[in-house]
Design an enzyme around this catalytic site. Structure first.
Site, PDB file in Angstrom:
ATOM      1  N   TYR A   1      -3.069   0.549   3.010  1.00 22.20           N
ATOM      2  CA  TYR A   1      -2.576   1.734   2.295  1.00 22.20           C
ATOM      3  C   TYR A   1      -1.479   2.372   3.147  1.00 22.20           C
ATOM      4  O   TYR A   1      -1.667   2.596   4.354  1.00 22.20           O
ATOM      5  CB  TYR A   1      -3.695   2.763   2.059  1.00 22.20           C
TER       6      TYR A   1
ATOM      7  N   GLU B   1       4.716   5.731  -1.860  1.00 25.78           N
ATOM      8  CA  GLU B   1       3.360   5.226  -1.629  1.00 25.78           C
ATOM      9  C   GLU B   1       3.312   3.744  -1.958  1.00 25.78           C
ATOM     10  O   GLU B   1       3.780   3.332  -3.016  1.00 25.78           O
ATOM     11  CB  GLU B   1       2.356   5.984  -2.508  1.00 25.78           C
TER      12      GLU B   1
END
Ligand code: GDP
Ligand code: MN
Length: 387
Positions: free
Chosen positions: A108, A196
């Site tokens: 992530y 992201e």
């Protein structure tokens, strides 16, 4: 503004950030050619602005044209409901067909701005993927946050801290460093408020690839990001706000049931505060701005009355540059065009107050000079309004 995944990935690719090979599919007939180009193995991904598609059935590995067609049939033109949408979901107008990537590790990674600390913040976890929100709840230590001061810039020690979190062999460090530098430069160059990548994967060939991409651009910077503004796709629930902005209004829809029309952002905030203080909830923030344009009042009332929950309307105008009689005339014209079936309370004071009040009183409205008196009246009519 948010970019669609395929748009964000195009920007990534243009800036040397590795993404899977892929094609945009807008109709079923486009599937076959792209599927062949990808050697008959692909991933199909619904293109919507909301996240959480994987869990909602919006991402699927397909190993035959028939599977791809079935998936496209299910998604194209239909609405995808994810945990980030309301129960209506978001319409799927296109799919991204990509090569299947052989995944060794899902990371992530994100960059966003921490307004409170006035720094950019990098978030990284060795355990990326669709369960990231559960991870944040159950094992927050697995998620590392690194703040980077804009004036100091991204330094090697920041990147080392991120890399340590991943517990990866040091042979990956140099490509990781290059990737993070490119992402940060992109973040700055595009006036992004979010980049992201979840997951950022390490492939079987030991390369980093952005398997997903979420990019938000600061709306206030769109004037200098013209090429991005041009490709903007406005989600259903923001259409009114964006359109209102083009008409010179700042309009933000809220959850309450008291429609507000105010001139000036500060007064609009104060008006919402006072409504809340008297145990009511504003249905919107609306600043008609400082000019004396009756058309703005008409537009404003149109937006306010579109709200189905509306129980009352509160108009609070403090005339400085704005002239009260202009607002009153705009309001009169608006009422000729728009059917309002909830009570309206008006507070009007300042430049040309007398003339403005005359106009409104003739229309049969209560007009106040004092804000408190006006709000108490609002509270009274609100309580009786049974909507
Ligand atoms: P999101 O759920 O909207 O964030 O959609 P993502 O693009 O992140 O996809 C969800 C999940 O699908 C990823 O976390 C991966 O596990 C999986 N996935 C997506 N593309 C591929 C791929 O090319 N190969 C494999 N094996 N899995 C994939
Ligand atoms: Mn994702």
């Amino acid at each position: 503004m948010k970019l669609m995944e395929y748009q964000a990935k195009k920007v990534f690719a243009e800036n040397g950030i590795e993404t899977p090979e892929g094609f945009l599919i807008e109709k079923k007939e486009d599937l076959e050619e792209s599927f062949k180009k990808l050697n008959e193995k692909a991933v199909l991904k619904a293109q919507v602005l909301a996240g959480g598609r994987g869990k909602a059935g919006g991402v699927k590995l397909v190993n035959s044209l028939q599977e791809a067609e079935e998936m496209a049939e299910n998604l194209l033109g239909n609405r995808l409901v994810t945990h980030q949408t309301d129960s209506n979901g978001e319409k799927v107008n296109s799919l991204l067909m990509e090569e299947q990537i052989d995944i060794n590790k899902e990371i992530y990674f994100s960059i966003l701005n921490d307004r409170e600390k006035q720094k950019n913040i990098f978030i990284i976890s060795a355990e990326g993927g669709t369960e990231i929100e559960e991870l944040a709840k159950n094992n927050p230590q697995a998620i590392k946050k690194i703040r980077v001061d804009q004036d100091v810039g991204l330094k090697e020690y920041h990147v080392r801290q991120m890399f340590l979190q991943l517990e990866m062999d040091k042979k990956y460090y140099s490509s990781f460093f290059k990737l993070i530098s490119k992402l940060y430069n992109l973040y700055l160059a595009k006036d992004a408020s979010l980049i992201e990548i979840n997951p950022l994967v390490v492939t079987g060939e030991n390369e980093f690839i952005a398997l997903d991409a979420k990019v938000k651009i600061d709306d206030n910077a769109l004037f200098r990001q013209k090429e991005l503004e041009e490709i903007r796709i406005i989600p259903d629930d923001e259409k009114d706000e964006v359109e209102a902005k083009e008409k010179g209004l700042s309009f933000v829809e809220l959850d309450g049931d008291v429609g507000c029309m105010v001139n000036g952002a500060g007064l609009a905030m104060a008006t919402m505060d006072i409504i809340k203080h008297y145990d009511m909830e504003p249905a919107n923030f609306l600043d008609i701005g400082g000019s004396s344009d009756p058309q703005k009042v008409i537009n404003a009332l149109e937006y306010i009355t579109q709200n189905e929950n509306l129980r009352a309307i509160f108009i609070n105008v403090f005339g400085g540059i704005t002239r009260c009689d202009d607002v009153a005339n705009g309001f009169k014209k608006a009422l000729e065009k728009i059917d309002v079936n909830v009570p309206i309370v008006i507070r009007l004071t300042g430049t040309n107050e007398k003339e403005g009040k005359e106009i409104l009183k003739k229309l049969g409205h209560d007009v106040f000079t004092d804000l408190k008196e006006a709000v108490l009246k609002l509270k009274q009519v609100y309580s009786k309004s049974d909507k």
